[in-house]
Motif scaffolding. Structure first.
Motif, mmCIF file in Angstrom:
data_model
loop_
_atom_site.group_PDB
_atom_site.id
_atom_site.type_symbol
_atom_site.label_atom_id
_atom_site.label_comp_id
_atom_site.label_asym_id
_atom_site.label_seq_id
_atom_site.Cartn_x
_atom_site.Cartn_y
_atom_site.Cartn_z
ATOM 1 N N LEU A 86 0.851 -1.192 0.000
ATOM 2 C CA LEU A 86 0.000 0.000 0.000
ATOM 3 C C LEU A 86 0.883 1.238 0.000
ATOM 4 O O LEU A 86 2.065 1.193 0.345
ATOM 5 C CB LEU A 86 -0.962 0.011 1.188
ATOM 6 C CG LEU A 86 -0.438 0.088 2.617
ATOM 7 C CD1 LEU A 86 -0.184 1.541 3.035
ATOM 8 C CD2 LEU A 86 -1.431 -0.526 3.592
ATOM 9 N N ALA A 87 0.282 2.342 -0.396
ATOM 10 C CA ALA A 87 0.976 3.627 -0.379
ATOM 11 C C ALA A 87 0.026 4.669 0.178
ATOM 12 O O ALA A 87 -1.190 4.594 -0.015
ATOM 13 C CB ALA A 87 1.444 4.007 -1.776
ATOM 14 N N SER A 112 9.900 -3.239 -3.700
ATOM 15 C CA SER A 112 9.089 -2.555 -2.695
ATOM 16 C C SER A 112 8.202 -1.473 -3.313
ATOM 17 O O SER A 112 8.550 -0.845 -4.316
ATOM 18 C CB SER A 112 10.004 -1.896 -1.650
ATOM 19 O OG SER A 112 10.765 -2.871 -0.966
ATOM 20 N N VAL A 113 7.080 -1.259 -2.666
ATOM 21 C CA VAL A 113 6.196 -0.146 -3.016
ATOM 22 C C VAL A 113 6.809 1.145 -2.497
ATOM 23 O O VAL A 113 7.346 1.196 -1.382
ATOM 24 C CB VAL A 113 4.799 -0.345 -2.391
ATOM 25 C CG1 VAL A 113 3.935 0.894 -2.587
ATOM 26 C CG2 VAL A 113 4.125 -1.576 -2.983
ATOM 27 N N ASP A 114 6.744 2.207 -3.307
ATOM 28 C CA ASP A 114 7.147 3.530 -2.845
ATOM 29 C C ASP A 114 6.090 4.541 -3.272
ATOM 30 O O ASP A 114 5.045 4.171 -3.813
ATOM 31 C CB ASP A 114 8.542 3.904 -3.356
ATOM 32 C CG ASP A 114 8.672 3.876 -4.881
ATOM 33 O OD1 ASP A 114 7.677 4.211 -5.575
ATOM 34 O OD2 ASP A 114 9.749 3.530 -5.390
ATOM 35 N N SER A 295 -0.165 7.158 -8.862
ATOM 36 C CA SER A 295 0.656 6.997 -7.662
ATOM 37 C C SER A 295 0.138 7.948 -6.580
ATOM 38 O O SER A 295 -0.599 8.905 -6.868
ATOM 39 C CB SER A 295 2.117 7.341 -7.968
ATOM 40 O OG SER A 295 2.237 8.738 -8.276
ATOM 41 N N VAL A 296 0.531 7.721 -5.339
ATOM 42 C CA VAL A 296 0.082 8.635 -4.283
ATOM 43 C C VAL A 296 0.723 10.005 -4.430
ATOM 44 O O VAL A 296 0.122 11.017 -4.046
ATOM 45 C CB VAL A 296 0.323 8.055 -2.871
ATOM 46 C CG1 VAL A 296 -0.581 6.866 -2.618
ATOM 47 C CG2 VAL A 296 1.777 7.736 -2.617
ATOM 48 N N VAL A 387 -4.833 10.062 0.985
ATOM 49 C CA VAL A 387 -5.178 9.066 -0.020
ATOM 50 C C VAL A 387 -4.424 7.787 0.306
ATOM 51 O O VAL A 387 -3.257 7.824 0.721
ATOM 52 C CB VAL A 387 -4.845 9.557 -1.450
ATOM 53 C CG1 VAL A 387 -3.361 9.846 -1.627
ATOM 54 C CG2 VAL A 387 -5.334 8.552 -2.498
ATOM 55 N N VAL A 388 -5.100 6.651 0.145
ATOM 56 C CA VAL A 388 -4.502 5.345 0.409
ATOM 57 C C VAL A 388 -4.793 4.445 -0.783
ATOM 58 O O VAL A 388 -5.955 4.281 -1.183
ATOM 59 C CB VAL A 388 -5.088 4.700 1.690
ATOM 60 C CG1 VAL A 388 -4.384 3.373 1.979
ATOM 61 C CG2 VAL A 388 -4.963 5.647 2.881
ATOM 62 N N LEU A 389 -3.757 3.866 -1.364
ATOM 63 C CA LEU A 389 -3.885 2.950 -2.492
ATOM 64 C C LEU A 389 -3.321 1.591 -2.090
ATOM 65 O O LEU A 389 -2.246 1.523 -1.483
ATOM 66 C CB LEU A 389 -3.128 3.478 -3.716
ATOM 67 C CG LEU A 389 -3.432 4.916 -4.156
ATOM 68 C CD1 LEU A 389 -2.575 5.294 -5.370
ATOM 69 C CD2 LEU A 389 -4.913 5.096 -4.466
#
Length: 542
Positions: A86-87, A112-114, A295-296, A387-389
């Motif tokens: 999640l981001a 990894s997610v960034d 993207s966030v 915001v959360v993805l």
């Protein structure tokens, strides 16, 4: 949805009523939720009564303190939910003050997610689409109250008078009279945007402008009309009006762009209690409603624009008045379910809510059952948004984390365990659908006829032709413009079943298929439960 499918399917992008029932009026926008940290308010700091409206001052120090706790809140949600990645981003006073990724792009891959990782954002696309339309309204190219047929002459609903009166705003506010999630069943089996929009005219209509029913393809029709009026296609228009001016370089309304990204979060579903990346949602058909990837970092720029009333970095990019209409309550989306509850409202592509503190919120959630859950929550009076993805099927993570953060902002502590509450309320949305789901096969079933008795072509005005093919291993249903196939398993007599695994059919779903024969002759028709939501489940021999 269908007969028994109807009440369980296709609520993934819009759960106003569930969130309202959980919070009893606390403003949280609709979406999929999983919430917060294991930490709860201390006994000497009781949670506010959900129905109580109070003036709770919030100063900069309190927001800074909440930002300092956000990493721990996120780590807690990540651990408790098990989502692969999640981001999160927070914008405050026009600046991105928090942007961070957690977890991995895909299970089994160490990448990894960034904050630059691109996710499919599902129905958050609607709020971005509304911003694009507001841009064209501000330019004077179109108006929110333009009739759709002025720009999309061939678009029709079942009632001709409604077709002539229907406006862009009606479709963005989900008040057209179209049934809930109209057209999603066609997209499920491969119909493209034009084909779905053309078939909406066959669906029964509810009450025009005084009933709320969430429709991806209704909103998509409005987006298509605006693109035509602008002499563009929707994806290019979104680039020109919003993404490029804001510098949202990782954002696109084209599925192919998402697939081309190296830093791309893969969708995941839960199988036997663990997350796996098994499916890939292709949402181009409903791009204005659910086809954006972002993207966030990019979404934070967009939130700053909305909170800035259409201005960004000192420039007025979107007309203030046009954007205000989109973020103003236009319809009651969820009536009060209790005497002390607040109703939920929908604007043009935005949820509009009111906190117990009296503060207005803007929000939306999005989700794909095949592996995405997203959400944002903004409090304009605080000039603050989160915001959360995520890259996992919906069960409340984005909403829960956003709600937990805003609790700490407004009250200094959590008022409840949002993750547990949302997960419990949303669990039914991911249950298998169909009357035969989970049922054992008959112990002593009646024999079927010869397979050749069922094989052949069948016609349907809404879904088009379907074929029943007889092979060495039994019958196969072939349907949709791309010839999607489903293996049929004999159940009892002239009844068979199949197990769809689609965006609108969670794992374990099982649909009845019933052939009608007379005097042991060839079947004259076939009724397919999965396709009978609006009464179009019967396919006839030509």
């Amino acid at each position: 949805m269908f007969a028994s499918f109807t009440r369980s399917r296709r609520r993934f992008a819009d759960c106003h009523d569930l969130s309202r029932r959980l919070s009893k009026g606390i403003g949280l926008a609709c979406a999929l939720v999983l919430a917060g940290p294991a930490v709860t308010a201390r006994a000497e700091e009781p949670a506010l009564s959900p129905a109580q409206t109070v003036s709770v001052p919030v100063d900069d120090a309190q927001i800074e303190a909440a930002l300092g706790k956000l990493d721990a809140l996120t780590q807690d949600v990540l651990e408790r939910s098990g989502v692969p990645g999640l981001a999160v981003a927070v914008v405050w006073k026009g600046k991105t003050v928090f942007a961070q990724g957690y977890g991995v792009l895909a299970v089994g891959d160490p990448a990894s997610v960034d904050a630059e990782t691109v996710f499919q954002i599902a129905s958050l696309s609607k709020s971005l689409a509304a911003t694009v339309v507001a841009g064209k309204v501000g330019e004077g190219i179109i108006r929110w109250d333009d009739p759709v047929v002025d720009h999309l002459p061939g678009f029709r609903l079942q009632n001709e008078a409604v077709s002539e009166m229907l406006t862009l705003g009606d479709l963005f506010a989900h008040r057209s009279g179209l049934p809930d999630h109209a057209g999603d069943d066609l997209e499920d089996i491969g119909f493209d945007r034009a084909q779905v929009l053309e078939r909406l005219r066959l669906l029964p209509l509810g009450s025009f402008r005084d009933s709320y029913a969430y429709t991806n393809f209704g909103l998509t029709a409005a987006g298509e009309a605006v693109a035509r009026a602008s002499r563009s296609d929707w994806a290019s228009l979104s680039d020109d009006v919003l993404y490029q001016p804001l510098g949202m370089s990782s954002t696109s309304s084209r599925f192919s762009d998402y697939m081309d990204r190296d830093n791309r979060a893969l969708p995941h579903v839960r199988e036997s209690g663990t997350f796996e990346s098994l499916y890939q949602r292709q949402p181009d058909a409903q791009s204005p409603a659910g086809g954006v990837s972002s993207s966030v970092n990019d979404m934070a720029k967009w939130m700053a624009l909305v909170l800035g009333e259409g201005a960004f970095d000192g420039k007025q990019l979107i007309g203030k008045d046009a954007l205000l209409q989109a973020t103003t309550a236009q319809m009651i989306s969820s009536p009060q379910h209790a005497l002390d509850a607040r109703p939920g409202f929908y604007g043009f592509g935005f949820n509009v809510g009111v906190e117990p503190t009296g503060r207005v919120t803007l929000s939306h959630s999005g989700a794909f059952a095949l592996g995405a859950a997203t959400g944002f929550l903004m409090v304009p009076s605080l000039d603050l948004g989160i915001v959360v993805l995520t890259n996992a099927e919906p069960f409340g993570v984005p909403e829960g984390l956003a709600r937990s953060f805003m609790d700490v902002v407004e009250y200094g502590a959590l008022t409840r365990d949002w993750l547990a509450g949302y997960e419990q309320l949303l669990a039914p949305l991911m249950k298998p659908v169909g009357t035969m789901a989970g049922k054992p096969a008959p112990v002593d079933p009646k024999a079927a006829g010869a397979l050749a008795d069922y094989a052949g072509s069948y016609e349907n005005a809404y879904f088009g032709p379907a074929k029943i093919v007889s092979g060495n291993d039994g019958l196969v249903l072939e349907i949709g413009p791309k010839g999607q196939t489903f293996d049929l398993t004999h159940w009892d007599g002239d009844t068979f079943v199949f197990e769809p695994r689609l965006e609108n059919a969670p794992a374990g779903s099982r649909s009845l298929v019933r052939f009608e024969r007379q005097n042991a002759e060839d079947a004259k028709s076939v009724w397919i439960e999965y396709f009978d939501e609006h009464g179009f489940g019967t396919f006839e021999r030509p």
